[in-house]
Design an enzyme around this catalytic site. Structure first.
Site, PDB file in Angstrom:
ATOM      1  N   SER A 141      55.286 -64.837  -1.558  1.00  0.00           N
ATOM      2  CA  SER A 141      55.931 -63.885  -0.649  1.00  0.00           C
ATOM      3  C   SER A 141      54.965 -62.766  -0.272  1.00  0.00           C
ATOM      4  O   SER A 141      54.514 -62.672   0.860  1.00  0.00           O
ATOM      5  CB  SER A 141      57.192 -63.311  -1.291  1.00  0.00           C
ATOM      6  OG  SER A 141      57.776 -62.296  -0.483  1.00  0.00           O
TER       7      SER A 141
ATOM      8  N   ASP B 215      63.121 -65.096   0.912  1.00  0.00           N
ATOM      9  CA  ASP B 215      61.870 -65.292   1.653  1.00  0.00           C
ATOM     10  C   ASP B 215      61.421 -66.757   1.603  1.00  0.00           C
ATOM     11  O   ASP B 215      60.504 -67.115   0.874  1.00  0.00           O
ATOM     12  CB  ASP B 215      60.776 -64.381   1.104  1.00  0.00           C
ATOM     13  CG  ASP B 215      59.576 -64.282   2.044  1.00  0.00           C
ATOM     14  OD1 ASP B 215      59.619 -64.868   3.128  1.00  0.00           O
ATOM     15  OD2 ASP B 215      58.596 -63.605   1.669  1.00  0.00           O
TER      16      ASP B 215
ATOM     17  N   SER C  26      50.503 -66.490   2.142  1.00  0.00           N
ATOM     18  CA  SER C  26      51.967 -66.529   2.188  1.00  0.00           C
ATOM     19  C   SER C  26      52.497 -67.946   2.341  1.00  0.00           C
ATOM     20  O   SER C  26      51.967 -68.748   3.118  1.00  0.00           O
ATOM     21  CB  SER C  26      52.488 -65.694   3.370  1.00  0.00           C
ATOM     22  OG  SER C  26      52.665 -64.365   3.006  1.00  0.00           O
TER      23      SER C  26
ATOM     24  N   GLY D  49      47.367 -64.488   4.384  1.00  0.00           N
ATOM     25  CA  GLY D  49      47.166 -65.893   4.713  1.00  0.00           C
ATOM     26  C   GLY D  49      47.626 -66.828   3.612  1.00  0.00           C
ATOM     27  O   GLY D  49      47.836 -68.019   3.848  1.00  0.00           O
TER      28      GLY D  49
ATOM     29  N   HIS E 253      59.132 -65.118   5.955  1.00  0.00           N
ATOM     30  CA  HIS E 253      58.537 -64.219   6.948  1.00  0.00           C
ATOM     31  C   HIS E 253      57.560 -64.972   7.841  1.00  0.00           C
ATOM     32  O   HIS E 253      57.334 -64.574   8.987  1.00  0.00           O
ATOM     33  CB  HIS E 253      57.869 -63.009   6.276  1.00  0.00           C
ATOM     34  CG  HIS E 253      56.752 -63.323   5.355  1.00  0.00           C
ATOM     35  ND1 HIS E 253      56.929 -63.567   4.008  1.00  0.00           N
ATOM     36  CD2 HIS E 253      55.416 -63.440   5.570  1.00  0.00           C
ATOM     37  CE1 HIS E 253      55.761 -63.811   3.432  1.00  0.00           C
ATOM     38  NE2 HIS E 253      54.817 -63.745   4.364  1.00  0.00           N
TER      39      HIS E 253
END
Length: 501
Positions: A395, A297, A380, A378, A267
Site C-alpha cells: 500500500s 487498498d 505499490s 512504483g 490506489h
C-alpha cells in the site's frame, strides 16, 4: 489461515494436562516452561488463532517469536495461561485487554485523525503503537499528543522519518528497465521469433485429480509462438504494470470463477482503468473490475484475454521465482518478503496488525499489515509473501530502501474474499515446454488451483520461447484443535481477536 488448501498440522500437539505455572505479576510468562514446544510459523498461526477464539475475553492477542520458534499468547489470568501452556505455547500475562486496545484505536480515530499518522496493535508490547511522520508538527502534533496522553499506558508514540504516502510511481526507471515489454525477464521468458509456429501436435493433459482448463493448450501454443500472448502469460507478482503515466506492481495472479485476473493496490486501480505490461501500452494486460481506496487498498484487474494462463508466482530477480500456492493471514513476528518493480526483493518482519494509516487528503486506510520492510514509489500493489503463501499487497509507508522505513500492506485474504477470487489464474494450472533446434527459453513458475495441472509441448524449427509452469498443490491435514472443553468457563461473550486479520 489458508483459505484454499486447508490447515497444516501441528506435529505432536497433544495437550499436556496438569501444567502448573507461577504468575507472580503482570507480564510474567511461561517462556522457560519445559512443556513449551517449537513451532513453524504456519502451525503457530493456526494454533494462535484457535487459542484466541477459544479463550475469548481472557486472551489479548498473540505473536510468533521467530528466534525461539515459540508461539506467545497474551492472557489476562492464570486459568487462561494454563490452557495456553497445555498446548505447548508460551503464556504471557498482560495488563491491557483486547477490548481496551480496540477502544484505544477508536479513540484515536475520533480525536487524532491527523494526516501523516498511523497506528496498529502490537501484541509484543500489549499496546497500540502510534507513528507520526515528519509532517506532523505544530498543531497537528499537539492534537496527536493530547489524544495519546489521555490514553496513558495503552499507547506508545514514535516519530518516523519521511512522509506516509502510497507507493505508486511515474513511468521512470524500474528494476525491469532492460526488458522491452516492461515485464520481468524471469516472468516472461526470452522473446520468441514472431514467425514461429507451434507444432500442431501439441496437446494438453490433465492430472487425474482435476480437469484441465481447455485454455491451457492454447496458452502453451501461444508461448511457443511468442508475441503478445507470451508476454501477458509471463507476467507475475512484482512485475511492473503501467496505467497511463502511472507505474505500479502486479500483486498476485488469481482466478475468479475460472477467469484469469490479478490483484494490485486500490490506489493504482483508481489511477487507471486499463493496465499494460509495457510503458507504451502495446502489451495490454487487462481492465480494472474492482477497486477499493481509501478505507481498503486493493484492486482486481481482469485479463482481457480469457485464455491467459499467467503463473502463480513471484519474481525474485536474477532469474528466480517463488511459486505461490496459498493465502494466509499475517501474524506479528512472521518473516516476510516483498517484491516490487522499483526496488525488487526485500525482506523483514510483520510488526503490527489492524493498522490505520492517514495518507492525507482524506485518504485513510484501515485494517492493514504493518512491517519493517522497505519500499519505494512504483512498488505499490506488489506482493508480500512468506515462502509459498500470499500475505499482502503493498500500500504505502515512509522511508526508502536506503535508510529503511515502515511499509503497510493490504491483507490479501480480505482482498480475495471481497473479490471472490482464489490464488492461481485461469482455472487449472498450466505448463508449457518448448523445444527449438536453434534456441529455447523456459521459465519455471506455478499456476492454477491445487492438484490441477496441464502440460503442452510445442516444437519450432526456427525459434521458440515458453513458460514452464507447475500447478501448485498443498496437502491439508488436521491441526491441533482447541475445543471449548479445554478452556475455563468465561463470563460474558467472546470478543473478536483484533490481532489477526
Amino acid at each position: 489461515m489458508n483459505k484454499r488448501t486447508g490447515v497444516i498440522a501441528v506435529a505432536g500437539a497433544a495437550a499436556i494436562a496438569g501444567a502448573a505455572i507461577l504468575l507472580p505479576s503482570a507480564f510474567a510468562s511461561s517462556e522457560n516452561n519445559p512443556t513449551t514446544k517449537a513451532f513453524a510459523p504456519e502451525p503457530a498461526a493456526e494454533l494462535g488463532s484457535a487459542l484466541a477464539t477459544a479463550l475469548g475475553d481472557s486472551a489479548a492477542g498473540w505473536y510468533y517469536n521467530a528466534d525461539a520458534k515459540q508461539l506467545v499468547v497474551n492472557v489476562l489470568d492464570a486459568n487462561a495461561a494454563k490452557t495456553v501452556t497445555a498446548k505447548g505455547a508460551v503464556a504471557k500475562v498482560v495488563q491491557n485487554s483486547t477490548a481496551e486496545l480496540t477502544s484505544a484505536t477508536q479513540t484515536l480515530k475520533t480525536t487524532a485523525s491527523v494526516p501523516g499518522t498511523a497506528w496498529s496493535v502490537d501484541p509484543k508490547t500489549n499496546q497500540v503503537s502510534v507513528l507520526a511522520d515528519s509532517t506532523v508538527t505544530g498543531t497537528k502534533w499537539a492534537t496527536l499528543t493530547k489524544a495519546t496522553n489521555s490514553l496513558g499506558g495503552l499507547v506508545t508514540v514514535k516519530r518516523t522519518a519521511g512522509e506516509f504516502k502510497p507507493f505508486d510511481g511515474g513511468n521512470g526507471k524500474n528494476k525491469n528497465n532492460g526488458n522491452s515489454n516492461g515485464a520481468a525477464a524471469t516472468g516472461a521468458g526470452a522473446a520468441a521469433d514472431p514467425s514461429a509456429t507451434a507444432d500442431p501436435a501439441a496437446t494438453a493433459t490433465a492430472a487425474p485429480s482435476a480437469t484441465a482448463d481447455p485454455s491451457a493448450a492454447a496458452a502453451a501454443g501461444a508461448a511457443g509462438a511468442g508475441g503478445n500472448a507470451a508476454a501477458v502469460s509471463g507476467v507475475q507478482g512484482g512485475d511492473a504494470i503501467f496505467g497511463g503515466n502511472v507505474r505500479c506492481s502486479l500483486g498476485f495472479n488469481v482466478d475468479v470463477n475460472g477467469a484469469p485476473a490479478f490483484l494490485t493496490a486500490g490506489h493504482c486501480g483508481n489511477d487507471a482503468a486499463t493496465w499494460s505490461a509495457d510503458q507504451a501500452g502495446a502489451t495490454q494486460l487487462g481492465t480494472v473490475s474492482v477497486t477499493t481506496f481509501p478505507v481498503s487498498d486493493f484492486a482486481l484487474v481482469t485479463y482481457d484475454d480469457a485464455a491467459t494462463v499467467p503463473p502463480s508466482s513471484v519474481d525474485l530477480g536474477n532469474g528466480q521465482t517463488q511459486a505461490i500456492t496459498q493465502a494466509v493471514d499475517a501474524s506479528v513476528g512472521l518473516a516476510v518478503q516483498r517484491s516490487g518493480s522499483t526496488t525488487g526483493l526485500h525482506g523483514g518482519t510483520v510488526t503490527g496488525l489492524n493498522a490505520t494509516v492517514n495518507y492525507g487528503n482524506g485518504d485513510i486506510v484501515n485494517g492493514l499489515i504493518q512491517t519493517d520492510v522497505c519500499a519505494e514509489a512504483g512498488d505499490s500493489g506488489g506482493p508480500l509473501f512468506a515462502s509459498d503463501a500470499a500475505v499482502g499487497l503493498t500500500s504505502g509507508g515512509s522511508g526508502d530502501c536506503t535508510v529503511g522505513g515502515e511499509t503497510f500492506f493490504q491483507p490479501v485474504t480480505t482482498a480475495l474474499a471481497t473479490a471472490g477470487a482464489t490464488i492461481g489464474a485461469g482455472g487449472a494450472g498450466a505448463s508449457a515446454t518448448a523445444t527449438d533446434t536453434a534456441s529455447a527459453a523456459a521459465n519455471a513458475g506455478a499456476a492454477g488451483d491445487a492438484g490441477a495441472s496441464a502440460s503442452a509441448t510445442a516444437t519450432d524449427t526456427a525459434s521458440a520461447a515458453a513458460n514452464a509452469g507447475a500447478a501448485a498443490g498443498a496437502a491439508a491435514t488436521a491441526t491441533d484443535s482447541v475445543s471449548p472443553s479445554d478452556v475455563p468457563t468465561q463470563s460474558g461473550s467472546n470478543s473478536t481477536n483484533s490481532f489477526t486479520n
